[in-house]
Motif scaffolding. Structure first.
Motif, PDB file in Angstrom:
ATOM      1  N   ALA A  23       0.692  11.583  -1.877  1.00 28.12           N
ATOM      2  CA  ALA A  23      -0.412  10.345  -1.570  1.00 28.12           C
ATOM      3  C   ALA A  23       0.693   9.533  -0.683  1.00 28.12           C
ATOM      4  O   ALA A  23       0.659   8.365  -0.858  1.00 28.12           O
ATOM      5  CB  ALA A  23      -0.942   9.500  -2.649  1.00 28.12           C
ATOM      6  N   ARG A  24       1.479  10.272   0.062  1.00 30.56           N
ATOM      7  CA  ARG A  24       2.662   9.476   0.889  1.00 30.56           C
ATOM      8  C   ARG A  24       2.610  10.302   2.611  1.00 30.56           C
ATOM      9  O   ARG A  24       2.732  11.374   2.431  1.00 30.56           O
ATOM     10  CB  ARG A  24       3.856   9.531   0.253  1.00 30.56           C
ATOM     11  N   ASP A  75       0.286  -4.835   5.725  1.00 27.25           N
ATOM     12  CA  ASP A  75      -1.028  -4.163   4.725  1.00 27.25           C
ATOM     13  C   ASP A  75      -1.548  -2.959   5.236  1.00 27.25           C
ATOM     14  O   ASP A  75      -1.856  -2.282   4.410  1.00 27.25           O
ATOM     15  CB  ASP A  75      -2.025  -5.326   4.822  1.00 27.25           C
ATOM     16  N   ILE A  78       0.745  -0.112   4.808  1.00 27.12           N
ATOM     17  CA  ILE A  78       0.952   0.320   3.416  1.00 27.12           C
ATOM     18  C   ILE A  78      -0.263   1.053   2.911  1.00 27.12           C
ATOM     19  O   ILE A  78      -0.393   1.925   2.165  1.00 27.12           O
ATOM     20  CB  ILE A  78       1.262  -1.010   2.395  1.00 27.12           C
ATOM     21  N   GLU A  79      -1.487   0.563   3.211  1.00 29.19           N
ATOM     22  CA  GLU A  79      -2.629   1.286   3.134  1.00 29.19           C
ATOM     23  C   GLU A  79      -2.690   2.551   3.585  1.00 29.19           C
ATOM     24  O   GLU A  79      -3.161   3.490   2.993  1.00 29.19           O
ATOM     25  CB  GLU A  79      -3.932   0.524   3.626  1.00 29.19           C
ATOM     26  N   ARG A  80      -2.017   2.950   4.650  1.00 30.37           N
ATOM     27  CA  ARG A  80      -1.969   4.198   5.167  1.00 30.37           C
ATOM     28  C   ARG A  80      -0.667   4.983   4.496  1.00 30.37           C
ATOM     29  O   ARG A  80      -0.455   6.148   5.105  1.00 30.37           O
ATOM     30  CB  ARG A  80      -1.632   4.051   7.117  1.00 30.37           C
ATOM     31  N   ARG A  81      -0.179   4.395   3.658  1.00 37.24           N
ATOM     32  CA  ARG A  81       0.861   4.980   2.866  1.00 37.24           C
ATOM     33  C   ARG A  81       2.163   5.685   3.778  1.00 37.24           C
ATOM     34  O   ARG A  81       2.243   6.596   3.648  1.00 37.24           O
ATOM     35  CB  ARG A  81      -0.067   6.131   2.068  1.00 37.24           C
ATOM     36  N   PRO A  99       5.699  -5.892  -4.972  1.00 36.83           N
ATOM     37  CA  PRO A  99       4.822  -4.812  -5.897  1.00 36.83           C
ATOM     38  C   PRO A  99       5.199  -3.724  -5.021  1.00 36.83           C
ATOM     39  O   PRO A  99       5.418  -2.684  -5.662  1.00 36.83           O
ATOM     40  CB  PRO A  99       3.734  -5.518  -5.477  1.00 36.83           C
ATOM     41  N   GLU A 100       5.137  -3.636  -3.806  1.00 34.70           N
ATOM     42  CA  GLU A 100       5.290  -2.389  -2.992  1.00 34.70           C
ATOM     43  C   GLU A 100       6.700  -1.694  -3.235  1.00 34.70           C
ATOM     44  O   GLU A 100       6.558  -0.493  -3.660  1.00 34.70           O
ATOM     45  CB  GLU A 100       5.253  -2.556  -1.436  1.00 34.70           C
ATOM     46  N   LEU A 103       6.600  -0.220  -6.358  1.00 31.34           N
ATOM     47  CA  LEU A 103       5.847   0.834  -6.466  1.00 31.34           C
ATOM     48  C   LEU A 103       6.616   1.922  -5.738  1.00 31.34           C
ATOM     49  O   LEU A 103       6.270   3.274  -5.757  1.00 31.34           O
ATOM     50  CB  LEU A 103       4.386   0.908  -5.893  1.00 31.34           C
TER      51      LEU A 103
END
Lengths: 305, 305
Positions: A23-24, A75, A78-81, A99-100, A103
């Motif tokens: 998922a990246r 943002d 990040i959502e788009r990984r 947080p990112e 993670l």
DNA sequence: TTGAAAGCGCTAACAG
DNA sequence: CTGTTAGCGCTTTCAA
């Protein structure tokens, strides 16, 4: 068979692959003020070159130095990984990125250090660079040295002003603030600031501009002056040599490369403590810093009015 | 609840979404020679601005004008399912893109037209721009006009040379090829070409350089000459006004914007026949084109040697 | 209106 | 070693 399928217009779906595999994506985001500013463009070039070899792509996005836009872009990325973030940030507090980072998204700060969090960064030795420039001018006999700077909320601006102040004070000049102007973010603003500075009753005999665009603005303001002040600009630019403009030089492509290397290292699993790399500057003396108008004949040199 | 989840570090997965929704990402690829060349950077800026409003991102990649690298980048981007391609191509034959276009990936050619396929494009009126420049110089009495150009395999180079040739011929100059030099892709090469041209027994009295980097090289070569030839450069650049360099001006950001608009239109389902948009140029006369050294006193003006 | 289920194209794990 | 299958997180469809 694969070749045959390719002929028919078949292409493996990289999106599905990226999605499936952890998922990246294979993209690295580069967030800065404006791609068309050569400083950022050169950073992008350096980063792109390194990332390419790792099969990673650079996705650039311009924030226009607007903190809200920058956050929205981050943002979004990040959502788009994206695999990692390279940021020239105009935000004051980066805690929202913590947080990112936890993670596992590597975040590398370029040009401007992180604020309120610990993260990798690659910055320029701003204060030292300014120190060299001021020392050079003081040595030539200048006492009234002006500074035209960018947005005062940018850390680079503040560091450059601090380097300026420290060098001025150690040269025995207490009222160093007298000729300091800030918030000249574009060329016209810089031009106006310089014109204003030179209209003082006792105008500065030397000027330091704190980035390439401000230098351009200053050049415009000085163009038609019979006795222009000495000038040193921060950032090298393509025509600086031709124009004989002295600069505090550094290497933006290298910044991009090192930033990319840090990202690549983190992606490979490095968990050593965050590094803060400081890139050196070099004072390149050309004609513009050697003018001595308004100085009085202090040394052998005497080309002033 | 969503907010609470966000607090905990949850982020929706844009990769999964892109994948699910039509197997197409929200990225648009921009493939060009070199991001750090201001011409490309400005195109990127214009495109980015437009794309952003549609929720699309620009992914830039530099090919270094290497056809093989360009193809590899395109393949890579297509595998990654970019929504569309914006290309400043250095490839001679674009038939390999036809399957993609059929499959619905919009492809827009910028600056250089597509070859062997029909597709949208946004280019500059190269021949007309050169025509204006040549006409201006001819009118001032120049007959020996030199041209320093980029890689001869680039269509823009060829068009500019053709525009040059046509204008020279219609000015009655048959041996227009005498002072034409090509393949000056970087600044040092351009500097060398200009120096060489001026070393001719009968050197040109005027020079046209066909892009910003070549102009920079020429400026370096001319810097110390006592009687430099007249000069007109293709492409506007930031310090052109300051340096008094006459240019054939056009708007790269606009090119990026229009390219993005075409992409957006296609993505919205437009299936009108491919458009070929030609952007105008404007001759901006500054000092450099008005020099008349070596001309002989043709007109009232007589500042030659 | 709300909720469950199918399935996009891949890769990794597992069975044959 | 080759072939089959489960499932990544989302959106869309269809049932309750």
């Amino acid at each position: 068979m694969l070749a045959a399928a390719q002929q028919l217009g078949f292409r493996r779906n990289g999106l599905a692959r990226d999605f499936r595999t952890g998922a990246r994506s294979t993209s690295v985001a580069f967030i800065m003020g404006d791609v068309s500013n050569p400083f950022y463009a050169r950073i992008a070039r350096g980063a792109e070159r390194r990332l390419r070899d790792e099969g990673l792509q650079l996705v650039s996005a311009s924030s226009d130095e607007d903190p809200a836009r920058e956050r929205a872009l981050i943002d979004d990325m990040i959502e788009r990984r994206v695999s990692a973030l390279l940021i020239v940030s105009s935000v004051h507090d980066h805690r929202f990125l913590e947080p990112e980072r936890r993670l596992g998204t590597p975040v590398v700060f370029l040009d401007r250090p992180p604020d309120h969090i610990v993260a990798d960064s690659v910055v320029i030795g701003n204060a030292a660079g300014m120190g060299q420039a001021v020392a050079h001018l003081l040595k030539a006999g200048h006492r009234r040295i002006g500074l035209v700077g960018d947005l005062r909320r940018l850390s680079t601006h503040r560091e450059r002003v601090e380097g300026f102040a420290a060098a001025m004070r150690s040269g025995g000049i207490a009222d160093w603030e007298r000729y300091v102007r800030a918030d000249s973010h574009d060329i016209p603003a810089a031009e106006a600031a310089v014109t204003d500075l030179l209209a003082s009753p006792e105008p500065p005999t030397a000027l330091i501009t704190t980035n390439n665009r401000i230098t351009t603005g200053a050049l415009r303001a000085l163009r038609s002056r019979p006795h222009p002040p000495a000038l040193i600009g921060f950032d090298e630019f393509e025509l600086a040599e031709l124009l004989g403009v002295s600069v505090i030089s550094h290497d933006p492509e290298r910044m991009g490369e090192i930033g990319a290397d840090l990202v690549i290292g983190r992606l490979a699993g490095s968990d050593e403590p965050p590094r803060s790399i400081v890139l050196p500057t070099r004072l390149v003396v050309r004609d513009s810093s050697e003018r001595r108008h308004g100085l009085g004949a202090t040394k052998a040199d005497g080309d002033e009015t």
